[in-house]
Design a protein around this motif. Sequence first.
Motif, PDB file in Angstrom:
ATOM      1  N   GLY A 613       0.813  -1.205   0.000  1.00  0.00           N
ATOM      2  CA  GLY A 613       0.000   0.000   0.000  1.00  0.00           C
ATOM      3  C   GLY A 613       0.845   1.253   0.000  1.00  0.00           C
ATOM      4  N   ASP A 614       0.418   2.234  -0.768  1.00  0.00           N
ATOM      5  CA  ASP A 614       1.133   3.508  -0.881  1.00  0.00           C
ATOM      6  C   ASP A 614       2.563   3.341  -1.392  1.00  0.00           C
ATOM      7  N   THR A 615       2.762   2.341  -2.217  1.00  0.00           N
ATOM      8  CA  THR A 615       4.046   2.160  -2.908  1.00  0.00           C
ATOM      9  C   THR A 615       3.766   2.053  -4.406  1.00  0.00           C
ATOM     10  N   PRO A 616       4.782   2.225  -5.247  1.00  0.00           N
ATOM     11  CA  PRO A 616       4.555   2.088  -6.694  1.00  0.00           C
ATOM     12  C   PRO A 616       4.072   0.706  -7.104  1.00  0.00           C
ATOM     13  N   ALA A 617       4.165  -0.272  -6.190  1.00  0.00           N
ATOM     14  CA  ALA A 617       3.769  -1.638  -6.537  1.00  0.00           C
ATOM     15  C   ALA A 617       2.352  -1.984  -6.092  1.00  0.00           C
ATOM     16  N   GLU A 618       1.626  -1.024  -5.532  1.00  0.00           N
ATOM     17  CA  GLU A 618       0.355  -1.368  -4.894  1.00  0.00           C
ATOM     18  C   GLU A 618      -0.710  -1.862  -5.875  1.00  0.00           C
ATOM     19  N   LYS A 619      -0.633  -1.495  -7.142  1.00  0.00           N
ATOM     20  CA  LYS A 619      -1.660  -1.892  -8.106  1.00  0.00           C
ATOM     21  C   LYS A 619      -1.278  -3.151  -8.887  1.00  0.00           C
ATOM     22  N   ALA A 620      -0.180  -3.773  -8.508  1.00  0.00           N
ATOM     23  CA  ALA A 620       0.263  -4.962  -9.243  1.00  0.00           C
ATOM     24  C   ALA A 620      -0.705  -6.121  -9.028  1.00  0.00           C
ATOM     25  N   SER A 621      -0.917  -6.877 -10.098  1.00  0.00           N
ATOM     26  CA  SER A 621      -1.784  -8.051  -9.998  1.00  0.00           C
ATOM     27  C   SER A 621      -1.051  -9.337 -10.375  1.00  0.00           C
ATOM     28  N   VAL A 622       0.093  -9.189 -11.024  1.00  0.00           N
ATOM     29  CA  VAL A 622       0.876 -10.348 -11.443  1.00  0.00           C
ATOM     30  C   VAL A 622       2.344 -10.099 -11.120  1.00  0.00           C
ATOM     31  N   ILE A 623       3.031 -11.136 -10.629  1.00  0.00           N
ATOM     32  CA  ILE A 623       4.457 -11.032 -10.373  1.00  0.00           C
ATOM     33  C   ILE A 623       5.155 -12.218 -11.035  1.00  0.00           C
ATOM     34  N   ASP A 624       6.218 -11.920 -11.799  1.00  0.00           N
ATOM     35  CA  ASP A 624       6.954 -12.953 -12.525  1.00  0.00           C
ATOM     36  C   ASP A 624       8.444 -12.856 -12.192  1.00  0.00           C
ATOM     37  N   LEU A 625       9.082 -14.012 -12.073  1.00  0.00           N
ATOM     38  CA  LEU A 625      10.516 -14.052 -11.795  1.00  0.00           C
ATOM     39  C   LEU A 625      11.306 -13.805 -13.077  1.00  0.00           C
ATOM     40  N   LEU A 626      12.209 -12.833 -13.031  1.00  0.00           N
ATOM     41  CA  LEU A 626      13.085 -12.547 -14.171  1.00  0.00           C
ATOM     42  C   LEU A 626      14.485 -13.105 -13.979  1.00  0.00           C
ATOM     43  N   PHE A 627      14.933 -13.152 -12.706  1.00  0.00           N
ATOM     44  CA  PHE A 627      16.329 -13.514 -12.450  1.00  0.00           C
ATOM     45  C   PHE A 627      16.439 -14.023 -11.019  1.00  0.00           C
ATOM     46  N   GLY A 628      17.228 -15.068 -10.833  1.00  0.00           N
ATOM     47  CA  GLY A 628      17.470 -15.587  -9.497  1.00  0.00           C
ATOM     48  C   GLY A 628      16.578 -16.753  -9.137  1.00  0.00           C
ATOM     49  N   LYS A 631      11.232 -16.934  -4.651  1.00  0.00           N
ATOM     50  CA  LYS A 631       9.836 -17.137  -5.032  1.00  0.00           C
ATOM     51  C   LYS A 631       9.003 -16.009  -4.433  1.00  0.00           C
ATOM     52  N   ALA A 632       7.986 -15.588  -5.163  1.00  0.00           N
ATOM     53  CA  ALA A 632       7.147 -14.496  -4.672  1.00  0.00           C
ATOM     54  C   ALA A 632       5.724 -14.670  -5.161  1.00  0.00           C
ATOM     55  N   GLU A 633       4.809 -14.181  -4.367  1.00  0.00           N
ATOM     56  CA  GLU A 633       3.407 -14.165  -4.770  1.00  0.00           C
ATOM     57  C   GLU A 633       2.736 -12.928  -4.190  1.00  0.00           C
ATOM     58  N   LEU A 634       1.723 -12.488  -4.880  1.00  0.00           N
ATOM     59  CA  LEU A 634       0.933 -11.361  -4.416  1.00  0.00           C
ATOM     60  C   LEU A 634      -0.255 -11.892  -3.629  1.00  0.00           C
ATOM     61  N   ALA A 635      -0.421 -11.353  -2.436  1.00  0.00           N
ATOM     62  CA  ALA A 635      -1.534 -11.763  -1.577  1.00  0.00           C
ATOM     63  C   ALA A 635      -2.230 -10.505  -1.086  1.00  0.00           C
ATOM     64  N   GLY A 636      -3.292 -10.144  -1.778  1.00  0.00           N
ATOM     65  CA  GLY A 636      -3.967  -8.901  -1.430  1.00  0.00           C
ATOM     66  C   GLY A 636      -3.046  -7.725  -1.700  1.00  0.00           C
ATOM     67  N   LYS A 637      -2.822  -6.936  -0.683  1.00  0.00           N
ATOM     68  CA  LYS A 637      -1.941  -5.775  -0.808  1.00  0.00           C
ATOM     69  C   LYS A 637      -0.562  -6.053  -0.220  1.00  0.00           C
ATOM     70  N   GLU A 638      -0.166  -7.334  -0.256  1.00  0.00           N
ATOM     71  CA  GLU A 638       1.159  -7.723   0.225  1.00  0.00           C
ATOM     72  C   GLU A 638       1.870  -8.544  -0.839  1.00  0.00           C
ATOM     73  N   ILE A 639       3.174  -8.511  -0.757  1.00  0.00           N
ATOM     74  CA  ILE A 639       3.989  -9.413  -1.562  1.00  0.00           C
ATOM     75  C   ILE A 639       4.703 -10.342  -0.598  1.00  0.00           C
ATOM     76  N   HIS A 640       4.579 -11.642  -0.828  1.00  0.00           N
ATOM     77  CA  HIS A 640       5.250 -12.642   0.001  1.00  0.00           C
ATOM     78  C   HIS A 640       6.454 -13.169  -0.778  1.00  0.00           C
ATOM     79  N   ILE A 641       7.629 -12.957  -0.228  1.00  0.00           N
ATOM     80  CA  ILE A 641       8.870 -13.349  -0.917  1.00  0.00           C
ATOM     81  C   ILE A 641       9.620 -14.354  -0.061  1.00  0.00           C
TER      82      ILE A 641
END
Length: 654
Positions: A613-628, A631-641
Motif C-alpha cells: 500500500g502507498d508504494t509504486p507496486a500497490e496496483k500490481a496483480s501479477v508477479i513474474d521471476l526474471l532472475f534468481g 519465489k514471490a506471490e501477491l496476496a492482497g496488498k502484500e507481496i510474500h517473498i
Amino acid sequence: MKRTPRYFSHFATKRICCTFFSLLSIATFALGGPTLDCHAQQAANESAPSITKVEPPSWWVGLTPEVMLLLSGHDLEATHVECNLPTLRVSRTQATAGGSYLFIWLKIGADTKSGTVVCRIAAPKGMTSFELPLAARVLTLGKFQGLSQDDVMYLIMPDRFANGDPTNDEPAEAPGSHDRSKPRAYHGGDLRGIQNHLTYLKDLGVTTLWLTPIVKNGAAQDYHGYGAVDLYAVEPHLGSLKDYQDLVAAAHKQGMKIFFDIVPNHVGPKHPWVSNPPLPDWFHGTLQHHLDSFSPIKGSFYGKEGGQATANDPFEALIDPHASMRMKRNLTEGWFFGVLPDMNTENPMVEQYLLQNSIWWAEISGLDGFRVDTFPYVGRKFWADWHAGLHRLYPRLTTVGEVFHPDPSVTSLFVGGTKRYDGIDSGLSTVFDFPMFFTLRDVLLRNAPVGGIADVLRHDALYVHPEMLVPFFANHDVPRFASAEGSSSAKLKLAFGLTLTLRGIPEICYGDEIGMPGGSDPDNRRDFPGGWIGDANNAFMESGRTREQQEIFSYVQALLKLHREHAALRGGGLWHLASDETSYVFARESEEERLVVAFNNADQPRELHIPLGDTPAEKASVIDLLFGDAKAELAGKEIHITMPGQSLSIFSLN
C-alpha cells in the motif's frame, strides 16, 4: 615498435625547415597519423637558441580564438616572434627559467586556413623557428558523447589487459622495463590489445571503457600511468597516438565509449619540470621544499572514534565552511604521498596549460569523457574554470570525479550543478559512489547491517543528479573482491547483483567478471588470463575459462543483459520496500515497467511479507521471476517473498 613522435621533440638539427604549408603534414595530421618530422631552424653554433619541444604540438582552426604555446629549449629570451600567416598574431610572449622556456600567446583569426604554421623567434643569441600544424576540425558526430543512464563502465589498466603488439613491450628508450614476473614492471599490455578484444567486451555487455592514464610515464614502476613525464605523448609501452585514435574509432563503431583518465593534480617525479619548472610557482613548493598531502586533521576533530584505521583523507575540511586554510592546505597543495609534484592550479598559466591539454586529447581522439583522478586535491575554482572551458566546446562531455570517501555528505559537495557555500559550482558531472562501495564491502564481506545500503541511498537528496552516480564494488586501488577476507563466489555474485540493480551508472573492474584474484596493490593488478600469447588459459573465450570462472561470467553477462533490456534498471526511480539487518528489497520503476529486487545476505533462507500500500507496486496483480531463485506471490496488498540464503532475485510486476 618504437612510437612515432607527434610532437617536435628533436629540433637540434642543422637543416632549416622553411616550408610554410606542408600538405603532407596536414594530411597525415588530419588522419591522426604522424606529422612530417620537420625540425626547427637552428644555427650550428650550440649557443644559439634551440627549441626541443612545443606544447601543444598541434591545434585546430576554429577551435579557440587563442592558444598558449609552451616552448622548451635554451636561450629562448625572445625579442620578437612572428608567424608566416597574416591571420595569426602573437599577442605576447614570456621567457622564463633563464630562457629554458618561452610562452607564446597566439591569436588565431577566424579566417585562418589549415596548414603548417612556421613561427620565427629572434633572441639575443640568434634566430630559431618552430612549426605548429593547424588542422581543420572534423565532424563531431558520434564523438564527445558523455555518459548516459544506459551505460555500464568497465575499468581497464592497459598494461595488464592484453598484449596486441609485442614489438612495443620494451621500447628502446626504456631498457629492462618489461618483465611479467615483476608486479611493478611493465607486462606488455597495450592499446591494440584492448582493441583486439572489443568484441569480448561488447558480448559481456559493457558500453564504456575507462582506461587508466595512457600518457608517457617515467619509470617501470609507473606502469599504472599516474607518474606522467609528458602530458602530450602516449606511453610507448602502450603504443602510439594513432593506436589510441584507432581504439576510440573502433569502440565508437561498436557503439561503445572511451573515457580518458586525466590527472590535473600532479605529474610524475621524473617529469623534467621537477628540476627546472617553467615558472617558479608552476608547482606548489619545490622538490626540496614542499608539503605532503597528508592532512594534520585527526578523525576526532569531526567526532570520529579514535583507534580506527581510515582508508581516506579528511575531505570534510575541504567542504567545511568554518575550516581555515591551515586545515586544507596539505590536501590541496601537498605533493601526493609526499612524492608526486603538485600542480599550482591557482596559477592562470598552469590552468590554461591543463585546460588546453584536456581539449587537445578530446579533439585529437574524439573521446567521450574524462575520469578525473584525485579530484578533491585540486582547488574548486580551477575545476569551475576547467569545466566551463571544456563544456563550451563539448557540452555533452561527462566528467566523473574520484572522491575517495565513505560519507555522502562529503562526496556530494564536490559534484557540480549548483553553487556551494563558497559560491562555486565545480562543474563536475558526477562522482564514483564511494559511500556505496564502502557499504557494499562492509555488508558482503563483514556482515554489516544490510540497512546500510538504504542509509547511503537516503542521502541521494544531497546530489543534484543521483541517477548519474557511478556505483561500484572494486577498482584498481583496492584488493580484489574475490580475494578479500569473507569473500566467496556467492558473495561476488551478490556484489555484481547489487551494483547492477541499484540506481546509477555501474562500473566494473576488469577481470572481476571471471573472479580474478588479487590482494593489495600491485597484486590486484594481475594480467587478464589469455591476453598474452602462451598464457595457459584464455579467459576471453568460454573454452578457456574454468567452471567457476564461467559460472561468474555467465551470471554477470545475464545481469548485464537484463540491465540493457529493462529501462527500470537503467534509469527508473528506486523505492525502498523493506530493509533490515540481513535483507533489502526495493522497487525500480520506469514509465514502462515496475521491477522488484530482493537481496538476502543471510546464510539461511528468509521469508518476508511486505505491504505494498502507498508504494509504486500497490496496483500490481501479477508477479513474474526474471532472475534468481527466489519465489514471490501477491496476496492482497502484500507481496510474500521467499529468498534463498545469499541470493539476489529480480521480479517483474504487472
